[in-house]
Each structure stands twice: as structure tokens, then as C-alpha cells.
Design a protein around this motif. Structure first.
Motif, mmCIF file in Angstrom:
data_model
loop_
_atom_site.group_PDB
_atom_site.id
_atom_site.type_symbol
_atom_site.label_atom_id
_atom_site.label_comp_id
_atom_site.label_asym_id
_atom_site.label_seq_id
_atom_site.Cartn_x
_atom_site.Cartn_y
_atom_site.Cartn_z
ATOM 1 N N ALA A 97 -12.264 28.027 1.862
ATOM 2 C CA ALA A 97 -13.684 27.747 2.070
ATOM 3 C C ALA A 97 -13.969 26.252 2.260
ATOM 4 O O ALA A 97 -14.602 25.873 3.255
ATOM 5 C CB ALA A 97 -14.517 28.318 0.931
ATOM 6 N N PRO A 98 -13.508 25.380 1.364
ATOM 7 C CA PRO A 98 -13.779 23.958 1.603
ATOM 8 C C PRO A 98 -13.049 23.415 2.832
ATOM 9 O O PRO A 98 -13.563 22.546 3.536
ATOM 10 C CB PRO A 98 -13.321 23.264 0.324
ATOM 11 N N LEU A 99 -11.862 23.954 3.112
ATOM 12 C CA LEU A 99 -11.131 23.544 4.303
ATOM 13 C C LEU A 99 -11.948 23.879 5.555
ATOM 14 O O LEU A 99 -12.144 23.033 6.434
ATOM 15 C CB LEU A 99 -9.784 24.261 4.338
ATOM 16 N N ALA A 100 -12.448 25.122 5.635
ATOM 17 C CA ALA A 100 -13.239 25.551 6.797
ATOM 18 C C ALA A 100 -14.528 24.750 6.912
ATOM 19 O O ALA A 100 -14.894 24.299 8.000
ATOM 20 C CB ALA A 100 -13.555 27.044 6.701
ATOM 21 N N LYS A 101 -15.214 24.559 5.802
ATOM 22 C CA LYS A 101 -16.492 23.842 5.838
ATOM 23 C C LYS A 101 -16.283 22.403 6.278
ATOM 24 O O LYS A 101 -17.035 21.889 7.111
ATOM 25 C CB LYS A 101 -17.164 23.914 4.465
ATOM 26 N N ALA A 102 -15.269 21.736 5.762
ATOM 27 C CA ALA A 102 -15.016 20.345 6.140
ATOM 28 C C ALA A 102 -14.654 20.249 7.617
ATOM 29 O O ALA A 102 -15.234 19.446 8.359
ATOM 30 C CB ALA A 102 -13.900 19.751 5.283
ATOM 31 N N TYR A 103 -13.708 21.060 8.049
ATOM 32 C CA TYR A 103 -13.244 20.960 9.436
ATOM 33 C C TYR A 103 -14.324 21.378 10.430
ATOM 34 O O TYR A 103 -14.596 20.675 11.407
ATOM 35 C CB TYR A 103 -11.974 21.790 9.671
ATOM 36 N N CYS A 104 -14.952 22.512 10.202
ATOM 37 C CA CYS A 104 -15.948 23.022 11.144
ATOM 38 C C CYS A 104 -17.155 22.097 11.231
ATOM 39 O O CYS A 104 -17.718 21.911 12.312
ATOM 40 C CB CYS A 104 -16.377 24.439 10.772
ATOM 41 N N SER A 105 -17.547 21.510 10.112
ATOM 42 C CA SER A 105 -18.677 20.575 10.111
ATOM 43 C C SER A 105 -18.409 19.393 11.029
ATOM 44 O O SER A 105 -19.242 19.034 11.867
ATOM 45 C CB SER A 105 -18.944 20.054 8.697
ATOM 46 N N GLU A 106 -17.260 18.783 10.861
ATOM 47 C CA GLU A 106 -16.938 17.599 11.657
ATOM 48 C C GLU A 106 -16.682 17.945 13.116
ATOM 49 O O GLU A 106 -17.103 17.220 14.018
ATOM 50 C CB GLU A 106 -15.755 16.865 11.047
#
Length: 160
Positions: A97-106
Motif C-alpha cells: 500500500a505505501p509503495l503503491a501510494k508513493a509511486y503512483c502519486s509521483e
């Protein structure tokens, strides 16, 4: 921290779960926005003529669009991993979840900005939708924790 003391361990676990579920859902939305910004950029690059040829024929524009595609596919993978972890009840959600949120956001924010750059002057106007994606990308980047917050959580997971 202090929030965990006030909520108690069980309460804080619920808050973390909500952030993971919300961040996972938001990463899926961001993938959709990223996909649309790439579509918009490619459509415009094919149609807009400059110096007697489509701007999509210029190397700089080709590379921007190619980078947007790489980001889209990587974001799709990261988001899909988080969705899988959520749907299966996997413990991997704590990382996914944090991996996806960080990457997708940027990736979404960069793609939305590149879309505006490809559109040039028209991309900055109220008459064009490019600015709407840029604003949404920026607001979702910060929603449910910034990419920096997500990275801190990931670093904690690996013991740093």
C-alpha cells in the motif's frame, strides 16, 4: 508516537488499516489519471503541427511520451500489487500500500505536468482539461499521506 498513545494500539491499527485501504484505492484512481494524461499527450502530439510536421515526430516529445508510458506501466503494477494484497488479506499490504501510494502519486503528478508541457500554451488555459488532471494529481499526492510519509513507513518496515 503521541497519536498511538491517545488511540491505543488497537485504535492505531484501525487508522493504519484505513490509510492502507484508502491509499490503495487512490493509487488505482491515480493510474487512471496517468493513463488519461498519456492519452491526451499522445493525441495532441499526433495532431499538433510545428515546422511542417507533427510535434510527436520530435525526439524530445517522443521521449516524454515514452517515459509517461513507462511510469504508467510501473504504476499499474504497483497499484495492482496493492489491490491484490488488499483483496487476498495478505500481510504484504503493509508494504504494497505505501509503495503503491508513493509511486503512483509521483508518477501521476509528473505525467500531468509533462502533459501540460507537451500541450504548450493551450495546456495552461482554463479551456483545456490538462490543468484539471494536474490539480487532481497534486491533491491526491498529499491525500492519505505524502510520498515522503509513505517512504518513512517503508523504511520503518525494513528496520531503518
Amino acid at each position: 508516537g503521541a497519536a498511538a498513545v491517545r488511540l491505543g494500539a488497537a485504535g492505531w491499527d484501525v487508522v493504519e488499516r484505513v490509510y492502507r485501504v484508502a491509499g490503495t484505492a487512490l493509487s488505482s484512481e491515480q493510474v487512471g489519471g496517468l493513463e488519461r494524461t498519456l492519452e491526451m499527450a499522445v493525441e495532441y502530439a499526433k495532431d499538433r503541427k510545428q515546422f511542417g510536421r507533427a510535434i510527436g515526430s520530435f525526439q524530445a516529445i517522443k521521449h516524454l511520451c515514452a517515459d509517461m508510458l513507462v511510469s504508467l506501466e510501473s504504476a499499474r503494477s504497483a497499484s495492482g500489487y496493492a489491490v491484490w494484497a488488499l483483496a487476498t488479506g495478505s500481510e504484504e499490504l503493509a508494504v504494497a500500500a505505501p509503495l503503491a501510494k508513493a509511486y503512483c502519486s509521483e508518477a501521476y503528478f509528473k505525467s500531468a505536468g509533462d502533459n501540460i508541457q507537451i500541450h504548450g500554451g493551450i495546456g495552461f488555459t482554463w479551456e483545456h482539461d490538462a490543468h484539471l488532471y494536474f490539480k487532481r494529481a497534486k491533491s491526491t499526492e498529499l491525500l492519505f499521506g505524502s510520498p515522503q510519509r509513505q517512504r518513512r513507513e517503508l523504511a520503518d518496515r525494513v528496520g531503518l
